[in-house]
Design a protein around this motif. Structure first.
Motif, short mmCIF file in Angstrom:
data_model
loop_
_atom_site.label_atom_id
_atom_site.label_comp_id
_atom_site.label_asym_id
_atom_site.label_seq_id
_atom_site.Cartn_x
_atom_site.Cartn_y
_atom_site.Cartn_z
N GLN A 262 0.82 -1.21 0.00
CA GLN A 262 0.00 0.00 0.00
C GLN A 262 0.85 1.26 0.00
OE1 GLN A 262 -3.77 0.98 2.47
NE2 GLN A 262 -2.08 1.14 3.90
N MET A 303 -3.95 4.33 -0.12
CA MET A 303 -4.66 5.05 0.94
C MET A 303 -4.54 6.52 0.57
SD MET A 303 -5.90 5.05 4.12
CE MET A 303 -5.73 5.52 5.80
N ASP A 331 -8.56 2.84 -2.86
CA ASP A 331 -8.98 1.73 -1.99
C ASP A 331 -9.41 2.21 -0.60
OD1 ASP A 331 -7.80 -0.88 -3.50
OD2 ASP A 331 -6.50 0.84 -3.78
N ARG A 332 -8.53 3.01 0.00
CA ARG A 332 -8.81 3.49 1.36
C ARG A 332 -8.63 4.99 1.37
NH1 ARG A 332 -4.92 -1.20 3.93
NH2 ARG A 332 -6.48 -2.86 3.85
N PHE A 393 -17.07 5.37 4.96
CA PHE A 393 -16.76 4.23 5.82
C PHE A 393 -17.98 3.34 6.11
CE2 PHE A 393 -13.26 7.18 7.17
CZ PHE A 393 -12.24 6.43 6.61
N SER A 398 -18.82 0.22 1.26
CA SER A 398 -17.56 -0.49 1.08
C SER A 398 -17.78 -1.80 0.30
CB SER A 398 -16.96 -0.76 2.45
OG SER A 398 -15.91 -1.66 2.34
N THR A 402 -16.27 -2.59 -3.42
CA THR A 402 -15.40 -3.76 -3.59
C THR A 402 -15.91 -4.65 -4.71
OG1 THR A 402 -14.93 -3.65 -1.23
CG2 THR A 402 -14.35 -5.71 -2.35
N ARG A 416 -10.47 -6.47 1.59
CA ARG A 416 -11.33 -5.29 1.65
C ARG A 416 -12.63 -5.60 2.36
NH1 ARG A 416 -10.81 -1.12 -2.95
NH2 ARG A 416 -13.04 -1.30 -3.13
N ASP A 420 -10.95 -4.43 6.00
CA ASP A 420 -11.29 -3.01 5.91
C ASP A 420 -12.62 -2.73 6.60
OD1 ASP A 420 -9.06 -3.01 4.33
OD2 ASP A 420 -9.86 -1.55 2.92
N ASN A 421 -13.58 -3.63 6.41
CA ASN A 421 -14.88 -3.37 7.04
C ASN A 421 -14.82 -3.45 8.55
OD1 ASN A 421 -16.58 -2.48 5.08
ND2 ASN A 421 -16.86 -4.54 4.26
N ASN A 424 -13.54 -0.19 9.38
CA ASN A 424 -14.55 0.83 9.10
C ASN A 424 -15.51 0.96 10.28
OD1 ASN A 424 -13.52 1.36 6.64
ND2 ASN A 424 -15.03 0.19 5.47
N TYR A 427 -13.70 2.89 12.99
CA TYR A 427 -13.57 4.32 12.70
C TYR A 427 -14.91 5.02 12.87
CZ TYR A 427 -8.88 3.58 10.92
OH TYR A 427 -7.56 3.27 10.81
#
Ligand code: B12
Ligand code: SF4
Length: 430
Positions: A262, A303, A331-332, A393, A398, A402, A416, A420-421, A424, A427
């Motif tokens: 990344q 990112m 992606d992010r 987010f 998401s 994806t 992802r 990532d979730n 998410n 966050y």
């Protein structure tokens, strides 16, 4: 006979550790290379205890120690509280890091001494001065030559899933809002590649993060470094500048071969007018999309980091940024509120214009509005930024992004959807 000291090093942390989600966020990533680096330059004859407040609580009952406390701006209040308490208990307190370097006079009110800038030359000198009862109130910035930077002592690895290594220091771009020059200076310095490789070989984790401002400042150095990293079987993330990644295919290929997963990229704005006014960073909005595609074609994620609240930002900047992030398939993303960190040009400008709304440093964490914006109210800036962050987010968004993304490999798709979730959710809760 000089007195022998015991040393306590603390990385002050302002966030709450009381909830589990926060603690997952603050501990699962990187170790504090700041403390590990300070430890590596402390003379071996001393007993040193290191506490990273993100993972361990600080008991105030230490006596007769040299207490070195590291603070960024959002953790400055916490560092000052600790410093005051430790001094009451008869310890000698030294403050260092980003905030004390920018506000040495303020920091000195809470400390016996303040180290401004890098510590490699000052810290050993300070200890010697203490041994000789000649402690100075301030240690002025002095830059160590990069071949002399020792490897960090990896003492926190047991707590973390990732290591942290720094190959270079300094950034010549000097963006108006960036604090890096306060410590590392504008002159770019790179460590000898063999030193970095040896440090990487000694890392116990497969994954690590380069704590460098940008690994694209000297692409020729970075290419040689990446070339040497091939075969080490490491995976890493690093910061880079989009204008270099845009037109250096060799760099992208080598990065991917070396294990880069990344790139963290400061796009900052999708408005060229804004970019032209915020510093020397030669970002070109028109090239963003092509550059993003190239990086992703080489199998690496992006990112994208964006900042809101510049004087040229108009109320439509939020939605148009979100749209651009979706269109480019970034992606992010990180959406920061412009924060005038002390020591930066933007701080000086807002201070001169009477636009700083608060000097409660704990609010200087990129998530609060601490200055008077030009084209919105502070409430509007906060609300709009939070609104797009919430949308970006959201789990449904998401998943949709994806599934619609045809550049993703199965591996990255799974990452992802699940990793990532998971973050998410954290966050959003924060
Ligand atoms: C990696 C990194 C992180 C990591 C880990 C940070 C850490 N060390 O614990 C994470 C992701 C957790 C992080 C979080 C944040 N970060 Co950050 N981060 C960085 C980055 C890229 C590298 C820092 C680093 O590790 N450098 C390597 C070490 C060895 O250097 P160092 O920490 O500067 O320490 C040296 C000197 O400062 C000095 N020193 C430091 N402490 C002490 C203490 C004593 C006693 C002494 C004598 C000397 C001394 O000696 C050290 C050796 O020379 C920098 C950019 C950069 N290039 O510096 C931004 C940077 C430090 N981060 C920044 C910011 C804004 C943040 C966040 C607010 C962002 C956010 N919203 O999440 C948070 C704040 C976290 C907190 N503690 O409150 C700003 C700081 C601005 C400021 N004035 O505070 C920077 C400069 C980025 C920027 N472009 O402006 N960050
Ligand atoms: S390019 Fe990045 S590290 Fe360099 S001054 Fe600008 S924001 Fe800071």
């Amino acid at each position: 006979m000089p007195r022998k000291f015991k040393i306590l090093l603390i990385s002050a942390y302002s966030g709450s550790k009381s909830n589990v989600l926060n603690s997952i966020i603050s501990t699962s990533f990187y170790p504090s290379i700041t403390l590990e680096q300070l430890l590596s330059i402390t003379p071996e004859k001393y007993d040193v205890t290191c506490i990273d407040e993100r993972i361990e609580s600080v008991d105030l009952n230490w006596h007769d120690y040299i207490v070195g406390i590291s603070a960024m701006t959002p953790s400055a209040n916490r560092a000052y509280f600790l410093a005051d308490e430790f001094r009451k208990r008869g310890n000698i307190v030294v403050l260092g890091g980003y905030h004390p370097s920018a506000m040495p006079l303020e920091a000195k009110e809470h400390a016996d001494s303040v180290v401004i800038g890098e510590a490699e030359l000052s810290w050993p000198k300070l200890i010697k001065d203490l041994e000789n009862k000649k402690l100075k109130p301030f240690y002025q910035p002095s830059f160590i030559s990069s071949e002399k930077i020792p490897p960090a002592k990896q003492i926190f690895m047991k707590y973390h899933k990732m290591g942290m290594v720094q190959a270079t220091r300094g950034c010549p771009y000097a963006c108006k809002y960036c604090a890096v020059k306060n410590v590392e200076g504008k002159k770019f310095r790179s460590r000898p590649i063999k030193n970095v490789i040896n440090e990487l070989k000694s890392l116990k984790t497969k994954r690590f993060f380069f704590a460098d401002s940008s690994l694209t400042i000297n692409p020729e150095y970075t290419k040689k470094l990446f070339q040497e990293m091939i075969g080490l079987n490491k995976k890493f993330s690093c910061y880079g500048n989009i204008h270099t990644l845009y037109d250096d295919e060799d760099l992208l290929k080598l990065a991917s071969d070396a294990g880069c997963e990344q790139w963290l990229i400061g796009f900052e704005s999708i408005d060229q007018k804004t970019l032209n006014q915020i510093g020397n960073k030669p970002n070109k909005v028109k090239d963003y999309s092509v550059a993003v595609n190239k990086i992703r074609d080489h199998g690496m994620m992006i990112m994208g980091l964006f900042i809101f609240g510049f004087d040229t930002d108009k109320p439509d900047i939020f939605q148009s940024t979100l749209k651009a992030v979706y269109q480019m398939n970034i992606d992010r993303a990180g959406f920061a509120i412009l924060t005038p960190f002390p020591g930066t040009q933007i701080y000086q400008q807002f201070e001169n214009e009477g636009r700083i709304l608060t000097k409660d440093w704990s609010k200087y964490n990129l998530r609060n509005v601490v200055f008077q914006p030009k084209n919105f109210s502070p409430q509007q800036l906060l609300y709009e930024r939070n609104k797009i962050a919430k949308e970006f987010f959201s789990i449904s968004n998401s998943i949709r992004r994806t599934l619609l993304d045809d550049q993703l490999t199965i591996n990255r798709m799974v990452k992802r959807l699940f990793v990532d979730n998971f973050f998410n959710v954290i966050y959003r809760k924060r």
